[in-house]
Design a protein around this motif. Sequence first.
Motif, short mmCIF file in Angstrom:
data_model
loop_
_atom_site.label_atom_id
_atom_site.label_comp_id
_atom_site.label_asym_id
_atom_site.label_seq_id
_atom_site.Cartn_x
_atom_site.Cartn_y
_atom_site.Cartn_z
N HIS A 2 50.04 21.44 44.43
CA HIS A 2 48.63 21.77 44.30
C HIS A 2 47.72 20.68 44.85
CE1 HIS A 2 49.20 19.60 40.51
NE2 HIS A 2 47.92 19.35 40.57
N LEU A 3 46.52 21.13 45.12
CA LEU A 3 45.60 20.34 45.93
C LEU A 3 44.33 20.07 45.13
CD1 LEU A 3 44.84 19.36 48.85
CD2 LEU A 3 43.98 21.65 49.27
N GLU A 4 43.88 18.81 45.15
CA GLU A 4 42.58 18.46 44.55
C GLU A 4 41.71 17.85 45.63
OE1 GLU A 4 43.26 15.78 41.35
OE2 GLU A 4 44.55 17.19 40.28
N HIS A 21 49.70 17.17 45.23
CA HIS A 21 50.75 16.87 44.25
C HIS A 21 51.93 17.79 44.50
CE1 HIS A 21 47.78 14.62 41.94
NE2 HIS A 21 46.96 15.62 42.17
N ASN A 22 53.09 17.20 44.56
CA ASN A 22 54.32 17.99 44.71
C ASN A 22 55.08 17.94 43.39
OD1 ASN A 22 56.64 19.25 45.52
ND2 ASN A 22 57.30 17.62 46.94
N ASP A 23 55.06 19.05 42.65
CA ASP A 23 55.74 19.09 41.35
C ASP A 23 57.22 19.39 41.48
OD1 ASP A 23 53.18 18.79 40.30
OD2 ASP A 23 52.86 20.97 40.39
N SER A 67 52.66 12.25 44.81
CA SER A 67 51.38 12.68 45.37
C SER A 67 51.12 11.96 46.68
CB SER A 67 50.23 12.35 44.42
OG SER A 67 50.49 12.90 43.16
N THR A 84 42.80 24.31 52.77
CA THR A 84 43.78 25.12 52.04
C THR A 84 45.19 24.78 52.52
OG1 THR A 84 43.47 26.84 53.68
CG2 THR A 84 42.33 27.12 51.58
#
Lengths: 257, 220
Positions: A2-4, A21-23, A67, A84
């Motif tokens: 996900h991206l912030e 972030h790569n979970d 991250s 995106t």
Amino acid sequence: MHLEWTLDRTDDVTLVRLTLHNDAGLARRVRLRNRLDGPVLPPRRQGTPETGWDRNGVSVVVPAGDSVALGYACPADPDEPPATIESVTGVDGDTESRPDADVDHAIRTLGDHRPPRAVLGDDTSPSPAPEQESGTESNLDPNLDPTPTPELPPPTASAPGESRGASSPDSAVPPEVASWLAAVRERVETVESLEGSSVEAATAVLEANGGVAGVASLSDELGDDEAALRAVAEAASGLADRAAAADPPTGALRRLT
Amino acid sequence: MILAVAGGKGGVGKSTVAYNLAAALDGVVVDGDLGMANLPVDRGPTLHDVLAGQAEVYEAVRSGPVDLLPCGRSLAGARAADVRRLASVLRTLDRERDHVVVDCPAGLRADVGVPLAVADAAVLVTAPKPFALADALRTRELARELDTGVVGAVCNRVVDEPPVATIRDVLGAPVMSLAADPRVGRSVTEEMPVVDAAPGSEPAAALTGLARTVERCTEN
């Protein structure tokens, strides 16, 4: 994944800060696409964009459970979201295989080979054109060009502006007072020019004003000037107030006569 | 094959080695020293013009005892030169010629990095002096970072027997001594490569030997 993001708008440029972030438990290659209505101005070193950046976005590997922070500029207005995630793929087998990766790396990390502009003397005509060419995106040029221009006018505009601003009320000042003020202004400017000037400039000023003794007597005179100026200013402003307030009863006087 | 002749330190004889090695390889030599060119130049277009986009590569190559792409001498030309184009210039020459030898400038700036990055192999030139060796070592580190193999080192202008074993250990490449010989020193200005002017001489044999080493290493 996900991206912030955070957005900043300064000097007609939107600065976009991104955190990916790569979970997942695997490193991933992420392709981000800029959504703002303008080209990406990527981070550069020695004029060469960092690896992975192009006009539309960036490709970057995010390590497993980690991250990555990224940032770019864009001339367009801020919008949400600024970028995106276009694709997330595995990192297998895609090493840096571009033919010029090493060349870009060399240009980015090693110093500029070019002799400084100052050593060219007046013969600077050939340099501007290739400099514009060497930036791969012409968008940089509008950013570069305005910076020197706003810097240049203030000194040229303010220096004569100050003296004109001071001298323009002089038109309303009686000639004797104006010539006295001009003499004081000259003494002030002489002493001011000695402050923080180079040895050469100071020597020239000293020579023109009768050496150190001449300048010392000048500064004594300045002390007297200051006292006279303040006294005149006080008397003048007092008189000006009284002049403004004084309203002769001309109507009543006319009736009397 | 593109061969970069580099060495970090100025004045150790990189241009002389590059010129004579190009002769031994029957290649074309490129004067890559954009700021302080050494190889002969005449009135035609130079590498400066090519890198500024004002001339084609083949307009600037002049034939002679050793075919040569000379470099201009002006600071304005050096400033106008886009070093990124050097990569494509060298690749263009490489498509037409078996051997392209680049005489790299001193220092560790982009005009050394680009030819080193494009080159298939590098030859380091050093003098039998500690400071020259230290600069050659920095250049070798840069070559390693850019993934370019160092196929040999030349210890130039040797008078006494140099510590070849030490230099080889430091630079990690076979070392060839080139004796201080006036014919080598004159070869560039007179455009008389020593392999032609004195084929039986010791320097000619050493340069031919280095050329064979280069060919062997870059064949694979």
